[in-house]
Structures are given as C-alpha cells and as structure tokens.
Design an enzyme around this catalytic site. Structure first.
Site, PDB file in Angstrom:
ATOM      1  N   MET A 152       0.182   3.068   7.349  1.00 20.42           N
ATOM      2  CA  MET A 152       0.427   4.442   7.606  1.00 20.42           C
ATOM      3  C   MET A 152       1.430   4.933   6.506  1.00 20.42           C
ATOM      4  O   MET A 152       2.539   5.315   6.558  1.00 20.42           O
ATOM      5  CB  MET A 152       0.992   4.818   8.786  1.00 20.42           C
ATOM      6  CG  MET A 152       0.786   6.287   9.371  1.00 20.42           C
ATOM      7  SD  MET A 152      -0.926   6.580   9.128  1.00 20.42           S
ATOM      8  CE  MET A 152      -0.701   8.257   9.984  1.00 20.42           C
ATOM      9  N   GLY A 153       1.228   4.437   5.230  1.00 21.72           N
ATOM     10  CA  GLY A 153       2.008   4.971   4.143  1.00 21.72           C
ATOM     11  C   GLY A 153       1.385   6.250   3.610  1.00 21.72           C
ATOM     12  O   GLY A 153       0.531   6.808   4.172  1.00 21.72           O
ATOM     13  N   ARG A 154       1.868   6.523   2.231  1.00 20.67           N
ATOM     14  CA  ARG A 154       1.167   7.679   1.639  1.00 20.67           C
ATOM     15  C   ARG A 154      -0.479   7.977   1.665  1.00 20.67           C
ATOM     16  O   ARG A 154      -0.881   9.028   2.111  1.00 20.67           O
ATOM     17  CB  ARG A 154       1.415   7.892   0.060  1.00 20.67           C
ATOM     18  CG  ARG A 154       2.969   8.044  -0.010  1.00 20.67           C
ATOM     19  CD  ARG A 154       3.262   7.676  -1.524  1.00 20.67           C
ATOM     20  NE  ARG A 154       3.073   6.382  -2.040  1.00 20.67           N
ATOM     21  CZ  ARG A 154       4.161   5.746  -2.527  1.00 20.67           C
ATOM     22  NH1 ARG A 154       5.144   6.145  -2.317  1.00 20.67           N
ATOM     23  NH2 ARG A 154       4.077   4.439  -2.614  1.00 20.67           N
ATOM     24  N   ILE A 155      -1.188   6.905   1.670  1.00 21.73           N
ATOM     25  CA  ILE A 155      -2.357   7.028   1.571  1.00 21.73           C
ATOM     26  C   ILE A 155      -3.052   7.084   2.883  1.00 21.73           C
ATOM     27  O   ILE A 155      -3.823   7.806   3.435  1.00 21.73           O
ATOM     28  CB  ILE A 155      -3.460   6.020   0.834  1.00 21.73           C
ATOM     29  CG1 ILE A 155      -2.760   6.035  -0.636  1.00 21.73           C
ATOM     30  CG2 ILE A 155      -4.900   5.978   1.009  1.00 21.73           C
ATOM     31  CD1 ILE A 155      -3.275   4.749  -1.679  1.00 21.73           C
ATOM     32  N   THR A 230     -10.379   0.350   1.426  1.00 19.87           N
ATOM     33  CA  THR A 230     -10.268   1.095   0.080  1.00 19.87           C
ATOM     34  C   THR A 230      -8.903   0.368  -0.403  1.00 19.87           C
ATOM     35  O   THR A 230      -8.173   1.328  -1.364  1.00 19.87           O
ATOM     36  CB  THR A 230     -10.145   2.508  -0.096  1.00 19.87           C
ATOM     37  OG1 THR A 230      -9.238   2.858   0.888  1.00 19.87           O
ATOM     38  CG2 THR A 230     -11.553   3.115   0.451  1.00 19.87           C
ATOM     39  N   SER A 231      -8.313  -0.502   0.376  1.00 21.26           N
ATOM     40  CA  SER A 231      -6.961  -1.018  -0.156  1.00 21.26           C
ATOM     41  C   SER A 231      -6.999  -2.288  -1.246  1.00 21.26           C
ATOM     42  O   SER A 231      -7.112  -1.897  -2.330  1.00 21.26           O
ATOM     43  CB  SER A 231      -6.227  -1.509   1.095  1.00 21.26           C
ATOM     44  OG  SER A 231      -6.645  -2.478   1.765  1.00 21.26           O
ATOM     45  N   GLU A 261     -13.023  -9.374  -7.895  1.00 20.52           N
ATOM     46  CA  GLU A 261     -13.641  -8.322  -8.476  1.00 20.52           C
ATOM     47  C   GLU A 261     -13.775  -8.673 -10.117  1.00 20.52           C
ATOM     48  O   GLU A 261     -12.850  -9.010 -10.540  1.00 20.52           O
ATOM     49  CB  GLU A 261     -12.993  -7.129  -8.243  1.00 20.52           C
ATOM     50  CG  GLU A 261     -12.814  -6.597  -6.771  1.00 20.52           C
ATOM     51  CD  GLU A 261     -11.882  -5.454  -6.597  1.00 20.52           C
ATOM     52  OE1 GLU A 261     -11.425  -4.958  -7.560  1.00 20.52           O
ATOM     53  OE2 GLU A 261     -11.677  -4.983  -5.499  1.00 20.52           O
ATOM     54  N   HIS A 280     -14.460  -0.570  -6.905  1.00 19.01           N
ATOM     55  CA  HIS A 280     -13.112  -0.468  -6.888  1.00 19.01           C
ATOM     56  C   HIS A 280     -12.887   1.086  -7.604  1.00 19.01           C
ATOM     57  O   HIS A 280     -12.380   1.142  -8.682  1.00 19.01           O
ATOM     58  CB  HIS A 280     -12.674  -1.552  -7.543  1.00 19.01           C
ATOM     59  CG  HIS A 280     -11.015  -1.318  -7.382  1.00 19.01           C
ATOM     60  ND1 HIS A 280     -10.221  -2.722  -7.287  1.00 19.01           N
ATOM     61  CD2 HIS A 280     -10.031  -0.409  -6.936  1.00 19.01           C
ATOM     62  CE1 HIS A 280      -8.729  -2.146  -6.917  1.00 19.01           C
ATOM     63  NE2 HIS A 280      -8.853  -1.007  -6.852  1.00 19.01           N
TER      64      HIS A 280
HETATM   65  C1  DGY Z   1      -4.428   0.966  -7.349  1.00 19.27           C
HETATM   66  O1  DGY Z   1      -3.944   1.962  -8.138  1.00 19.27           O
HETATM   67  O2  DGY Z   1      -3.853   0.349  -7.102  1.00 19.27           O
HETATM   68  C2  DGY Z   1      -6.049   1.300  -7.252  1.00 19.27           C
HETATM   69  O3  DGY Z   1      -6.546   0.597  -6.288  1.00 19.27           O
HETATM   70  C3  DGY Z   1      -6.614   1.201  -8.517  1.00 19.27           C
HETATM   71  O4  DGY Z   1      -6.458  -0.400  -8.983  1.00 19.27           O
END
Ligand code: DGY
Length: 324
Positions: A152-155, A230-231, A261, A280
């Site tokens: 539960m950080g900024r994102i 998405t992390s 990746e 990504h």
């Molecule tokens: C980040 O900024 O870490 C994104 O995942 C893009 O690499």
C-alpha cells in the site's frame, strides 16, 4: 572549471540531451548499451543516466571511480546494487510519484480486462461473431467485489482510490501497518488472499518480496479470483502461477511484468491459459514518460551541481556524493 562527464545510457530526445549538455560533457551510448560500452564509459563518468532495466552491478561500480550519481529512469531500482553504490558514495536516484497514476490506470485496465473477458470478446468479435462458436462466458461486475492490494505505497493507494470509485471493497496488506485506511487493513497476507476476488501486487522487489506469491499463497486464493501484477515479475513464483492457471486453481491472471523480460520463446507462461500478458508498459504514456525523464535529469544534474536531488533512495550516500 572542469565540467562533469555525464554518461547517457538510454535513448533520449534531442532537447533532453541539450539540457544535460548545458551543464555536462555528455557521452551518449548506443541502445541498449553493452557491458563493454558501459565499462568503457564509466571509467570517466561522474553521472550516469540509465534505464532501470539495465543492471548496474557492484563490478560495474568498481570501474567507475569518479561516479557520484546513478540516476535511474523508473521508480524500481532492483537491478541496481544500492549497497555497493552507497559504499562508494554514489547517490542512487529514481522517479517515484510521477508514474503512480499511469501504473494505477493500467492496473485497473487489466482488472477490467479480466473481469469483462475483454480479450476473449475482442477475438470473438474479430472472428465475425461466429454462430458456430459459443460466445465467451459472462464476465463479472467490479461493484461489490473485494480487491486485495498487496503493498500500500503510492501506487497501491492510487489503485485503491480508483477501485473505490468502481464500488469495490478494499483490503490491503503492507509491512507498514499505517500505510492506508486502518478500517481496510487485512490482518495478514493470508487473510487478504483468502478474502479477495482480485489480488493486485504493488510491492517493490527485494529479498523479502521475491517469490512472495508462490504455491501456498495461490492455494489460499478463491478458485474464482484473479491476480494482477504490475510490480515486478519475480514477486510471483512464475512456475507456481503457471501450475495454478493450468489446474484452474485461480480463474486468471494479468501480468505486465515477468520473471525474465523479455521471456524466452519457450517460457511456459506464454502458453498458460487465462493469462493476459503485457510487455512491462505500466508507465508507458507520453505524459508520464516525459515527467519521469524530467525528474531523472533533475536528479542527475542536481547531484552533479552539489545539490540534494529530488528523489534519492540512499540519502546516506549524499554527503560524499555532493562533496566531490
Ligand atoms: C518502474 O518505473 O519501475 C517501472 O516498472 C518501469 O520500469
């Protein structure tokens, strides 16, 4: 007075190069930079502007005796050896905040794509809605469902804000117990996984989060639940995820990030059922990438000018980085 040498190890627009060149002697590397090119350039570099997808390891830092700032383009810095940089008095900078909305938007897009079977329906429509084939099964509403947010950080908070507007109930888990609204806090990761209709991951990758979601955790999820990542790919144990998807132990997954990746052509994740894969692109909007570049350049130039940079992940290195 000598101008500092800044090595630019990622593709940049002309205006960005000119902005840096106004204060530094610039060395631009081809993209992607080879290790040999990095080693050669680092011999004289005081500043390095680099993608956060380029590993900057302790042995590379060793051949950079003059380096004062490693400015990464991106918020994650798991491919940089921050300990080695700190030991050498090198400030490591990143680009937090400016990409939180873009990553949160993509997270919601993936969640909606899973819930509404967007890609199956799009493929069915492109086939001409063939009468001989049954249409994809019905989707499900976000309203009333529980979204489990791990990290539960900024994102994570930006995702929670959006999901509440969709009528979702939030449960979050974070190692910091005061990271979000206490009434929405899950007492444990296990309880969050068991309760959620969708789980979304927003932790950074470090030794304590590598493989955080493995076989045991996937087994705790409901068979109807979905996982969005998405992390960083390595937060999920990918072979366990592939096994869970194949066995139908969870209903689906959407991954913007993978353990490796790009993936090898024979990576089993590429053929796993019920998975959406993206390359990504969490921060990949024009506005966000421009803001990230602005911040990454400001971080670089600030340290080289002896000023505290706006975003430094190892402030303990600053006294040495700024003095030289
Ligand atoms: C980040 O900024 O870490 C994104 O995942 C893009 O690499």
């Amino acid at each position: 007075m000598d101008r500092p040498v800044a090595v630019l190890a990622l593709p940049l627009p002309e205006e960005a190069i000119s902005r840096i060149a106004a204060a530094c002697d610039v060395r631009s590397l081809p993209w992607p930079p080879s290790r040999a090119e990095l080693i050669h350039a680092l011999a004289e570099a005081e500043g390095l502007l680099v993608s956060n997808q380029t590993p900057i390891t302790a042995d590379l830092l060793e051949v950079a005796p003059r380096l004062r700032v490693l400015s990464g383009f991106g918020v994650g810095y798991d491919l940089f050896d921050v300990g080695a940089a700190t030991a050498r008095g090198v400030a490591v900078c990143n680009t937090p905040d400016v990409l939180s909305d873009a990553v949160a938007d993509l997270t919601m897009a993936l969640l909606l794509a899973l819930a509404r079977r967007l890609f199956e329906n799009a493929a069915y429509a492109r086939e001409g809605w063939p009468a001989r084939l049954p249409p994809p099964p019905l989707g499900w509403d976000l309203r009333g469902k529980t979204l489990g947010i791990v990290g539960m950080g900024r994102i994570g908070r930006a995702v929670a804000h959006r999901a509440r507007a969709f009528g979702m109930r939030i449960r979050w888990f974070d190692i910091r117990p005061d990271a979000g609204d206490p009434s929405e806090r899950a007492p444990s990761l296990a309880s969050l996984l068991a309760e959620a209709d969708a789980v979304t991951l927003h932790v950074d990758l470090n030794p304590s989060t590598a493989g955080l979601i493995g076989e045991r955790e996937l087994a705790l999820m409901k068979p109807t639940a979905v996982l969005v990542n998405t992390s960083r790919g390595a937060v999920v144990d990918q072979p366990s995820l592939v096994a869970a998807l194949r066995a139908g132990r969870i209903a689906g997954a959407a991954l913007d990030v993978l353990e490796t990746e790009p993936p090898a052509p024979d990576d089993p994740i590429l053929r796993a059922p019920n998975v959406i894969l993206l390359p990504h692109v969490g921060s990949a909007t024009a506005e966000t990438r421009a803001a990230m570049l602005d911040l990454a350049i400001e971080n670089l130039l600030a340290v080289l000018a002896g000023r505290v940079p706006p975003a430094c992940v190892n402030p303990e290195a600053l006294p040495r980085a700024l003095r030289r």
